[in-house]
Write an enzyme that holds these catalytic residues in place. Structure first.
Site, PDB file in Angstrom:
ATOM      1  N   ASP A   1     -48.016  17.046 -56.075  1.00  0.00           N
ATOM      2  CA  ASP A   1     -49.233  16.228 -56.227  1.00  0.00           C
ATOM      3  C   ASP A   1     -48.993  14.949 -57.019  1.00  0.00           C
ATOM      4  O   ASP A   1     -49.894  14.455 -57.711  1.00  0.00           O
ATOM      5  CB  ASP A   1     -50.364  17.047 -56.893  1.00  0.00           C
ATOM      6  CG  ASP A   1     -50.709  18.282 -56.090  1.00  0.00           C
ATOM      7  OD1 ASP A   1     -50.594  18.231 -54.855  1.00  0.00           O
ATOM      8  OD2 ASP A   1     -51.085  19.300 -56.702  1.00  0.00           O
TER       9      ASP A   1
ATOM     10  N   LYS B   1     -47.266  11.445 -53.505  1.00  0.00           N
ATOM     11  CA  LYS B   1     -46.254  11.146 -52.480  1.00  0.00           C
ATOM     12  C   LYS B   1     -46.901  10.562 -51.228  1.00  0.00           C
ATOM     13  O   LYS B   1     -46.386   9.619 -50.625  1.00  0.00           O
ATOM     14  CB  LYS B   1     -45.493  12.436 -52.093  1.00  0.00           C
ATOM     15  CG  LYS B   1     -44.751  13.076 -53.240  1.00  0.00           C
ATOM     16  CD  LYS B   1     -44.124  14.399 -52.823  1.00  0.00           C
ATOM     17  CE  LYS B   1     -45.126  15.509 -52.550  1.00  0.00           C
ATOM     18  NZ  LYS B   1     -45.875  15.979 -53.713  1.00  0.00           N
TER      19      LYS B   1
ATOM     20  N   GLY C   1     -50.738  19.198 -49.653  1.00  0.00           N
ATOM     21  CA  GLY C   1     -51.977  18.459 -49.443  1.00  0.00           C
ATOM     22  C   GLY C   1     -51.732  17.048 -49.921  1.00  0.00           C
ATOM     23  O   GLY C   1     -51.565  16.817 -51.111  1.00  0.00           O
ATOM     24  N   HIS C   2     -51.617  16.111 -48.981  1.00  0.00           N
ATOM     25  CA  HIS C   2     -51.306  14.726 -49.335  1.00  0.00           C
ATOM     26  C   HIS C   2     -52.528  13.872 -49.038  1.00  0.00           C
ATOM     27  O   HIS C   2     -52.942  13.748 -47.885  1.00  0.00           O
ATOM     28  CB  HIS C   2     -50.095  14.225 -48.538  1.00  0.00           C
ATOM     29  CG  HIS C   2     -48.866  15.060 -48.770  1.00  0.00           C
ATOM     30  ND1 HIS C   2     -47.758  15.002 -47.971  1.00  0.00           N
ATOM     31  CD2 HIS C   2     -48.572  15.962 -49.729  1.00  0.00           C
ATOM     32  CE1 HIS C   2     -46.839  15.841 -48.433  1.00  0.00           C
ATOM     33  NE2 HIS C   2     -47.313  16.444 -49.497  1.00  0.00           N
TER      34      HIS C   2
ATOM     35  N   GLN D   1     -44.311  19.208 -51.865  1.00  0.00           N
ATOM     36  CA  GLN D   1     -44.157  19.831 -53.191  1.00  0.00           C
ATOM     37  C   GLN D   1     -43.366  18.905 -54.129  1.00  0.00           C
ATOM     38  O   GLN D   1     -43.466  17.702 -53.998  1.00  0.00           O
ATOM     39  CB  GLN D   1     -43.497  21.222 -53.079  1.00  0.00           C
ATOM     40  CG  GLN D   1     -44.391  22.278 -52.435  1.00  0.00           C
ATOM     41  CD  GLN D   1     -44.457  22.212 -50.933  1.00  0.00           C
ATOM     42  OE1 GLN D   1     -43.434  22.203 -50.275  1.00  0.00           O
ATOM     43  NE2 GLN D   1     -45.638  22.157 -50.367  1.00  0.00           N
TER      44      GLN D   1
HETATM   45  P1  GDP Z   1     -49.235  14.383 -53.062  1.00  0.00           P
HETATM   46  O1  GDP Z   1     -49.406  15.815 -52.689  1.00  0.00           O
HETATM   47  O2  GDP Z   1     -47.998  14.116 -53.848  1.00  0.00           O
HETATM   48  O3  GDP Z   1     -49.354  13.448 -51.887  1.00  0.00           O
HETATM   49  O4  GDP Z   1     -50.447  14.038 -54.050  1.00  0.00           O
HETATM   50  P2  GDP Z   1     -51.989  14.484 -53.882  1.00  0.00           P
HETATM   51  O5  GDP Z   1     -52.572  13.696 -52.770  1.00  0.00           O
HETATM   52  O6  GDP Z   1     -52.114  15.958 -53.809  1.00  0.00           O
HETATM   53  O7  GDP Z   1     -52.571  14.061 -55.280  1.00  0.00           O
HETATM   54  C1  GDP Z   1     -52.533  12.737 -55.726  1.00  0.00           C
HETATM   55  C2  GDP Z   1     -53.979  12.225 -55.910  1.00  0.00           C
HETATM   56  O8  GDP Z   1     -53.971  11.040 -56.658  1.00  0.00           O
HETATM   57  C3  GDP Z   1     -54.664  11.877 -54.584  1.00  0.00           C
HETATM   58  O9  GDP Z   1     -56.024  12.153 -54.705  1.00  0.00           O
HETATM   59  C4  GDP Z   1     -54.424  10.370 -54.458  1.00  0.00           C
HETATM   60  O10 GDP Z   1     -55.440   9.721 -53.716  1.00  0.00           O
HETATM   61  C5  GDP Z   1     -54.492   9.953 -55.911  1.00  0.00           C
HETATM   62  N1  GDP Z   1     -53.643   8.804 -56.277  1.00  0.00           N
HETATM   63  C6  GDP Z   1     -52.397   8.485 -55.854  1.00  0.00           C
HETATM   64  N2  GDP Z   1     -51.918   7.424 -56.542  1.00  0.00           N
HETATM   65  C7  GDP Z   1     -52.886   7.068 -57.420  1.00  0.00           C
HETATM   66  C8  GDP Z   1     -52.979   6.064 -58.450  1.00  0.00           C
HETATM   67  O11 GDP Z   1     -52.060   5.296 -58.691  1.00  0.00           O
HETATM   68  N3  GDP Z   1     -54.151   6.045 -59.181  1.00  0.00           N
HETATM   69  C9  GDP Z   1     -55.179   6.907 -58.946  1.00  0.00           C
HETATM   70  N4  GDP Z   1     -56.262   6.819 -59.694  1.00  0.00           N
HETATM   71  N5  GDP Z   1     -55.114   7.846 -57.992  1.00  0.00           N
HETATM   72  C10 GDP Z   1     -53.984   7.938 -57.259  1.00  0.00           C
HETATM   73  P1  IMO Z   2     -47.887  18.870 -52.425  1.00  0.00           P
HETATM   74  O1  IMO Z   2     -46.991  18.623 -51.240  1.00  0.00           O
HETATM   75  C1  IMO Z   2     -48.692  21.295 -55.977  1.00  0.00           C
HETATM   76  C2  IMO Z   2     -47.403  25.504 -55.807  1.00  0.00           C
HETATM   77  C3  IMO Z   2     -48.479  26.560 -55.798  1.00  0.00           C
HETATM   78  C4  IMO Z   2     -47.752  27.672 -56.520  1.00  0.00           C
HETATM   79  C5  IMO Z   2     -46.321  27.539 -55.999  1.00  0.00           C
HETATM   80  C6  IMO Z   2     -45.995  28.478 -54.847  1.00  0.00           C
HETATM   81  O2  IMO Z   2     -49.312  18.556 -52.174  1.00  0.00           O
HETATM   82  O3  IMO Z   2     -47.322  18.239 -53.654  1.00  0.00           O
HETATM   83  P2  IMO Z   2     -46.637  28.452 -52.261  1.00  0.00           P
HETATM   84  O4  IMO Z   2     -47.969  28.514 -51.579  1.00  0.00           O
HETATM   85  O5  IMO Z   2     -45.844  27.249 -51.922  1.00  0.00           O
HETATM   86  O6  IMO Z   2     -45.853  29.713 -52.091  1.00  0.00           O
HETATM   87  O7  IMO Z   2     -46.988  28.364 -53.843  1.00  0.00           O
HETATM   88  O8  IMO Z   2     -46.193  26.208 -55.569  1.00  0.00           O
HETATM   89  N1  IMO Z   2     -47.536  24.468 -54.746  1.00  0.00           N
HETATM   90  C7  IMO Z   2     -47.943  23.203 -54.972  1.00  0.00           C
HETATM   91  N2  IMO Z   2     -48.384  22.592 -56.093  1.00  0.00           N
HETATM   92  N3  IMO Z   2     -48.573  20.583 -54.836  1.00  0.00           N
HETATM   93  C8  IMO Z   2     -48.107  21.168 -53.705  1.00  0.00           C
HETATM   94  O9  IMO Z   2     -47.850  20.482 -52.582  1.00  0.00           O
HETATM   95  C9  IMO Z   2     -47.811  22.552 -53.728  1.00  0.00           C
HETATM   96  N4  IMO Z   2     -47.356  23.427 -52.811  1.00  0.00           N
HETATM   97  C10 IMO Z   2     -47.184  24.592 -53.458  1.00  0.00           C
HETATM   98  O10 IMO Z   2     -49.637  26.135 -56.492  1.00  0.00           O
HETATM   99  O11 IMO Z   2     -47.724  27.414 -57.901  1.00  0.00           O
HETATM  100 MG    MG Z   3     -50.744  17.401 -53.022  1.00  0.00          MG
END
Ligand code: GDP
Ligand code: IMO
Ligand code: MG
Length: 432
Positions: free
Chosen positions: A13, A16, A40-41, A222
């Site tokens: 999270d 990416k 979840g991106h 991840q």
């Molecule tokens: P990922 O799984 O690595 O793609 O990250 P996630 O999407 O799960 O979580 C990142 C969250 O931060 C998302 O809701 C993005 O929209 C948000 N985000 C990404 N970059 C920035 C930033 O520079 N500032 C803020 N405020 N939000 C950001």
């Molecule tokens: P993105 O791609 C954050 C965590 C779960 C748990 C561990 C194992 O959005 O960054 P799993 O279901 O993979 O067997 O769970 O890994 N986890 C993540 N945490 N971002 C993710 O994906 C994750 N995918 C798995 O919360 O701790």
């Molecule tokens: Mg994510």
């Protein structure tokens, strides 16, 4: 032949999706190399929010997208995602799926949930999407692959063999309902019809693109600390997010990778169980969570929040070979007058170290040693250039660069695609 890996440098999270979407504007092909619908991106662009699970984050830029052999695919989620994107006017025509990727079957999801329930207080806190059981069957050579969908006879036979065993586990060990063979076969045949046009030899597609001189992004799901081999085992996922896994996950040689961009938040979050030295207890943790909207994309769970951990980030630089860092969500730190940054760990024997402990007990008991940097307490909304950052914010970024010996090439100041400050033009970053 520029190929760049984009890798999560923390516990997932990191943002990416946003960084890949940004660089995808200047690329030709975007490939996911591991993971499944545990990812979840979130991508925010033109006032629209997209939450991608399986799809490479190049899909919104209309670029060719590939899911490699290292991925696991839940056909139900995949089809839902195809339908949702199409209904929002995003073409999924450029998506190709490796026939060697493994399928997450209904028993994988059932066993993931049942295992977590059985572990009780010792649970990992998985996303319960069947990730672990699916990769386990892959390693045990009992898995069902995407290419099995192409042959109805093989598909039925494999489901029959698997269910004969899995139903015993579900009923006798986990005390849950068995799965009905005909129902599973019928559903899988439906998915097969839908997925067939997307199945391709993705290793060949990527190799040809590399030979043509296309610009390629290899997108990890991840993050480094969730890596099965190098992360905080057993509180990890069941695949390898680290950069070198991009080569195996896609089916190209490691010498085809030119650059590795690590993505890290300006602070730290973790979803699920496991040790977290810089976790913030009390109201400050809540403030970070509220300001950063730190709730899981997949499960909606609260993300645990902590201060930036440079010991963990130094480890990520090492195991991935990170050549540049994208530091996201700097804007969220505007809420704080002082910013503790963890530079070292104090281990149980009193040693102070800047290196990530190799032994799990040392890590479990590591205490963070902080340096407190001044905050800037001003919004970053209007900042359009790195040079315009308030001096303490600029200082924060430079502190990270100095501590790690790695350039911060991008700084995130908001969720939208445009909200990023670049050291170099993103086009130059995509084409190192
Ligand atoms: P990922 O799984 O690595 O793609 O990250 P996630 O999407 O799960 O979580 C990142 C969250 O931060 C998302 O809701 C993005 O929209 C948000 N985000 C990404 N970059 C920035 C930033 O520079 N500032 C803020 N405020 N939000 C950001
Ligand atoms: P993105 O791609 C954050 C965590 C779960 C748990 C561990 C194992 O959005 O960054 P799993 O279901 O993979 O067997 O769970 O890994 N986890 C993540 N945490 N971002 C993710 O994906 C994750 N995918 C798995 O919360 O701790
Ligand atoms: Mg994510």
């Amino acid at each position: 032949m520029p190929a760049t890996v984009i890798v999560g440098a923390q516990w997932g999270d990191e943002g990416k999706g946003k960084i890949v979407d940004l660089l995808a504007q200047h690329s030709d092909l975007v490939c996911r190399y591991q993971g499944g619908p545990n990812a979840g991106h979130t991508i925010v662009t033109d006032g629209e929010t997209y939450k991608l699970r399986h799809m490479p984050s190049g899909i919104l830029a209309g670029k060719q997208c590939v899911l490699g052999a290292g991925c696991v695919v839940d056909p139900e989620v995949f089809v839902e995602e195809l339908d949702e994107l199409e209904s929002r006017g995003i073409s999924t025509e450029p998506v190709r799926l490796s026939g060697n990727a493994h399928l997450i079957m209904p028993w994988h999801v059932a066993i993931d949930g049942a295992t977590e329930r059985r572990l009780g207080k010792l649970q990992i806190g998985t996303t319960r999407r069947g990730i672990g059981p699916c990769y386990a069957d892959k390693a045990a050579r009992l898995g069902i692959r995407v290419q099995d969908l192409l042959d109805p006879k093989i598909l039925r036979q494999k489901i029959e063999v698997a269910l004969a065993e899995k139903n015993v586990w579900l009923e006798r060990v986990y005390g849950t309902e068995p799965l009905e063979l005909e129902e599973v076969v019928e559903r899988s045949e439906g998915y097969a019809r839908r997925l067939r046009p997307y199945v391709a030899d993705t290793s060949l597609i990527v190799d040809r693109a590399l030979r043509k001189g296309s610009t390629i992004l290899l997108e990890g799901a991840q993050g480094t600390l969730l890596d099965l081999d190098h992360g905080t085992y057993p509180f990890v996922t069941s695949s390898n997010p680290v950069a070198s896994a991009a080569a195996t996950g896609i089916g190209i040689g490691p010498n085809r990778i030119d650059a590795v961009i690590g993505v890290a938040k300006a602070y730290l979050t973790r979803v699920g169980e496991g040790p977290f030295p810089t976790e913030i207890a009390g109201p400050d943790g809540e403030r970070v969570r509220e300001a950063g909207h730190e709730f899981g994309t997949v499960t909606g769970r609260l993300r645990r929040c902590g201060w930036l951990d440079l010991v963990a980030l130094r480890f990520a630089v090492r195991v991935n070979g990170i050549t540049a860092l994208a530091l996201t969500k700097l804007d969220i730190l505007s809420a704080f007058a002082e910013l503790p940054v963890c530079t070292h760990y104090r281990l149980p024997d009193g040693t102070v170290t800047e290196d990530f402990p190799a032994h799990q007990s040392d890590f479990h008991h590591a205490l963070p040693v902080y340096e407190t940097l001044p905050g800037w307490e001003a919004p970053l909304d209007a900042v359009s250039d790195l040079a315009e950052l308030p001096p303490p914010a600029r200082g924060y970024v430079e502190f990270v660069e100095r501590s790690l010996g790695v350039e911060v090439c991008l700084v995130g100041t908001g969720a939208e695609r445009e909200r990023v400050l670049a050291q170099r033009e993103p086009a130059a970053l995509a084409r190192p």
